[in-house]
Design an enzyme around this catalytic site. Structure first.
Site, short mmCIF file in Angstrom:
data_model
loop_
_atom_site.label_atom_id
_atom_site.label_comp_id
_atom_site.label_asym_id
_atom_site.label_seq_id
_atom_site.Cartn_x
_atom_site.Cartn_y
_atom_site.Cartn_z
N GLU A 95 13.92 -39.19 -3.48
CA GLU A 95 15.00 -39.83 -2.69
C GLU A 95 14.45 -40.32 -1.54
O GLU A 95 14.15 -39.33 -0.70
CB GLU A 95 16.10 -38.95 -2.92
CG GLU A 95 17.58 -39.57 -2.32
CD GLU A 95 18.51 -38.54 -2.34
OE1 GLU A 95 19.67 -38.99 -1.79
OE2 GLU A 95 18.40 -37.42 -2.83
N ARG A 129 9.32 -24.03 -8.14
CA ARG A 129 9.01 -25.01 -6.80
C ARG A 129 8.03 -24.20 -5.64
O ARG A 129 7.99 -23.18 -5.76
CB ARG A 129 10.48 -25.29 -5.99
CG ARG A 129 11.20 -24.05 -5.45
CD ARG A 129 12.53 -24.40 -4.68
NE ARG A 129 12.06 -25.07 -3.71
CZ ARG A 129 13.23 -26.03 -3.06
NH1 ARG A 129 14.38 -26.01 -3.71
NH2 ARG A 129 12.71 -26.57 -1.97
N LYS A 160 15.82 -30.14 3.07
CA LYS A 160 15.73 -31.43 3.82
C LYS A 160 16.80 -31.19 4.90
O LYS A 160 16.66 -32.06 5.98
CB LYS A 160 16.14 -32.72 3.00
CG LYS A 160 14.97 -33.36 2.13
CD LYS A 160 15.31 -34.49 1.61
CE LYS A 160 14.16 -35.00 0.45
NZ LYS A 160 14.37 -36.17 -0.31
#
Length: 783
Positions: A267, A487, A497
């Site tokens: 994104e 992850r 983020k």
């Protein structure tokens, strides 16, 4: 969950295993389904229950249609050992969803084969005859597990407990009772230092495993994507066994030519971090290994968050990491197709326009209550959705929601939002749209439209897999193979983020490329190479073990391995202490050769750089003490040390300041004939000519950004920032050759660490960032 716990205890699981199972929603769901399929809700023998648990946790996903068959064999005790169950898994994983050949299945699983204790003893005797000399030598330090494994090869269907008992009896008979010597810890032999020889012999490196050589072996080929590997459970309808029909798969393979197609879908609302490096390694790496291609797809469904700065950064960083996209696309490229499919979803009765507010949706989802507008007529939803598209409904007054299953055990099936109204122009699509698709709606459809073969993401998206396949099935679209991996979590940093954005915007760090951050821009500015990052990621592997923290030292190990081979050597003194060589003329300057590389060939001038040696040199303040000791190798009054690439010097006098404590200057004599052989070796920098200071440089010493290993879990995580994470030394002294360093040039400053020239450097003043110290605690314990 209390009912589930009671049921798990009924089938014989021990309390701890049962409680751990209940804490894992996925395993709980699988085990409940297995118990119901096996019809043992009233309980069963513990041995049977343990096998059912194995089925719930390890059954091959591509063969779920055959799970009831295996359970029938287990409940009837035709399959009764772990080895038989594992054999069944192997057989069924190859069979997939195809019809099963019962006779071959029974043969493969040893159904009906009875292994007597005499058979076991015979096999044990054979193994002991083969290994007798080694067993007698190692006695009770013999690896019993290996012996049992050899027996199992001869008698794969033998009862494991009986095998263990027979092996133990045989050991006792052969060796007799344990002696005191058997209980003593073995003495570790000291490794002898190899004799240095002129011709370097080649040492054998350990052979890497097949998975280390190729971590992508776990992924199926595109033509295998007809198998069931996911089940979606509903509260009010049959189980959805997600798979492609033969016709859909053939159409897909014709479009792709059978090639692997993956996608890396960031994104564009921030800078990429090291977690994205793992995603790139998985997505681009699989495509490259299989001779396919990987899309770089910008997931730009939120027009308010993305910036061109982020888009440009992502494309540049992907290239720096060594990856080349097959094609660069945007989710917004497919806005028309996504809208048309949303209309089709409404027509099929799988979506509706909802007028609940965000808070109301949240409340109804928590209570598992249907929206009041869930069952409105299809024609009404079609009209309202068209009104949404044409800007006739206010922002926040309507959404399009998917009609999934509000009673599901998976909260990501609670009628997720497909479209919302936003009167915001889109950076890529312009002002054509005022409705935008959600991630949950767009992601899987664009995967299908781009004919992605392997849709790979991190484990936090695992619960979204049901929604992914539900939507593609509802629309009759091609279904990619979905797989989640753990992850990447690294100690002493944050990678969300939101937290990274706060660190940057509130000036806790100096921008997105601050060398203390785990952003890829920050790591690059710190001097970490893309090859070191990829080696680090490859070393971790593509696993599904979630929640583990990887120590920062592991990354530093790979950085050192890389820079040790590529960074040329130089000498810099961070905290200079003046040393006057009293037996060298003030006007005399001797040019010496210093090695750029440890193994620099004598006849290769390019492997050396010149360093001046004059009567004024500088050493580190920490390399001098007023009091000497046996374990100290620095300079002290009356003591000699060797200056790297130069001469031995001996301290003859110490000049103190007025406080009679602070050392201001040292006087020393050098040994031009190098007759003395001191143990200590120091780095140093000299005045290049009489009265002229050495080259001044700024050095920035970077350390861990946070004091705690997992600061993200702390409520006051900003209070955990390390005050010593950045230390600036404005006036270090460097050898003259560093004057020609360019931005991003890496060096090993001898005895100090690895450093890189920073972009803030000017012709008047060079600035170097410390990449990593020379210390390597990780390499001592293994990779």
């Amino acid at each position: 969950m209390v009912e589930a716990l009671d049921l798990f205890l009924k089938i014989g699981l021990d309390k701890r295993t049962a409680e751990n199972t209940v804490a894992n929603n996925k395993v709980t769901s699988n085990l409940l389904a297995v118990i119901n399929e096996a019809a043992v809700t009233d309980g069963c023998e513990r041995s049977t229950g343990n096998l059912l648990y194995t089925v719930a946790t390890k059954f091959p996903a591509n063969a779920l249609v055959h799970r009831p068959t295996l359970l029938t064999y287990i409940v009837s005790s035709k399959i009764k050992t772990p080895a038989q169950v594992e054999a069944a898994f192997a057989f069924l994983s190859v069979t997939g969803s195809e019809n099963i050949d019962i006779s071959k299945f029974e043969e493969a699983c040893g159904v009906g084969v009875e292994v007597s204790e005499e058979d076991i003893e015979h096999a044990v005797n054979e193994v002991f005859e083969e290994k007798e000399s080694a067993i007698k030598e190692q006695r009770y330090r013999t690896n019993v597990g290996e012996l049992i494994a050899h027996v199992r090869k001869k008698q794969p269907w033998a009862d494991p407990k009986t095998v263990k008992q027979v092996v133990d009896r045989k050991l006792l008979a052969l060796l007799g009772p344990k002696t005191a010597a058997d209980d003593e810890k073995p003495v570790k032999k000291k490794k002898e230092k190899p004799v240095k020889v002129e011709d370097k012999s080649v040492t054998e490196e350990p052979v890497p495993s097949e998975e280390e050589l190729n971590p992508y072996l776990i992924f199926p080929a595109p033509e295998e994507n007809y198998k069931v590997h996911t089940e979606v459970f509903f509260s009010d309808r049959p189980v959805l066994r997600a798979c492609n029909s033969k016709a859909i798969l053939e159409k897909h393979l014709k479009a792709t030519g059978g090639k692997v197609l993956t996608r890396f879908p960031p994104e564009p609302n921030g800078y990429l971090h090291i977690g994205h490096a793992k995603a790139m390694f998985v997505d681009f790496g699989l495509a490259k290994e299989r001779g396919g291609g990987c899309y770089l797809r910008y997931d730009d469904t939120n027009p308010e968050a993305e910036k061109k700065e982020y888009i440009d950064h992502i494309e540049e960083i992907v290239s720096w990491m060594g990856w080349k996209p097959f094609k660069i696309t945007y989710t917004s490229d497919y806005f028309q197709e996504l809208y048309d499919l949303a209309v089709e979803l409404i027509r099929r009765g799988h979506a509706y326009v909802d007028h609940q507010t965000g808070d109301e949706i949240k409340e109804y989802r928590e209570k598992r209550m249907n929206s009041p507008w869930r069952d409105r007529p299809i024609a009404e939803s079609l009209k309202l959705f068209n009104d949404m598209k044409n800007g006739m409904i206010e922002e926040g007054k309507a959404t399009l929601r998917m009609k999934q299953d509000m009673q599901s055990d998976n909260f990501n099936m609670f009628d997720l939002i497909a479209y919302r109204i936003k009167f915001t122009p889109h950076p890529h699509a312009g002002d054509k749209w005022c409705i935008y698709p959600s991630y949950d709606y767009a992601h899987c459809i664009v995967d299908s439209l781009e004919n992605i073969t392997h849709s790979l993401c991190t484990l936090e998206f695992e619960t979204r897999r049901a929604s992914y396949y539900w939507l593609l099935d509802a629309l009759g679209l091609y279904q990619p193979y979905v797989w989640e991996y753990s992850r990447l979590n690294i100690t002493n940093t944050v990678m969300s983020k939101r937290k990274l954005n706060r660190l940057v915007t509130e000036n806790y760090v100096d921008g997105w490329d601050d060398p203390r951050l785990m952003t890829l821009a920050g790591l690059r500015r710190r001097g970490v190479t893309s090859t070191a990052i990829n080696a680090f990621v490859r070393g971790i592997g593509i696993t599904r073990s979630d929640g583990s923290m990887i120590r920062l030292e592991r990354l530093e190990y790979h950085v050192r391995e890389e820079l040790n081979k590529t960074a040329s050597r130089a000498m810099v003194v961070l905290h200079p202490l003046k040393v006057v060589i009293t037996n060298l003329e003030p006007s005399s300057v001797i040019d010496l050769d210093a090695k750029k590389w440890p193994d620099a060939p004598v006849d290769d001038a390019s492997s050396y750089y010149k360093v001046p040696f004059s009567n004024v040199i500088y050493i580190e303040q920490t390399d001098f003490r007023m009091k000497d000791s046996k374990d100290y190798y620095g300079l002290a009054p009356g003591k000699a040390v060797l200056l790297r690439y130069a001469f031995p010097i001996k301290c003859t006098e110490v000049v103190l300041s007025d406080d009679k404590k602070t050392v201001v200057e040292i006087h020393a004599e050098y040994d031009p004939d190098k007759k003395t052989k001191p143990k200590g070796v120091l780095h140093w920098v000299a005045e290049p000519s009489p009265g002229v200071d050495p080259l001044k440089v700024e050095v920035r010493l970077f350390d861990k950004l946070f004091c705690s290993e997992n600061p993200g879990e702390l409520d006051n995580w900003l209070d955990d920032l390390n005050p010593e994470s950045k230390v600036v030394i404005p006036s270090a002294y460097a050898v003259p050759s560093l004057r020609h360093a360019e931005v991003d040039d890496s060096f090993q400053f001898e005895r100090l660490g690895y450093f890189v020239a920073d972009k803030d450097s000017t012709p008047e003043k060079l600035i170097f960032n410390r990449t990593v110290t020379l210390r390597d605690s990780y390499g001592k314990t293994g990779k």
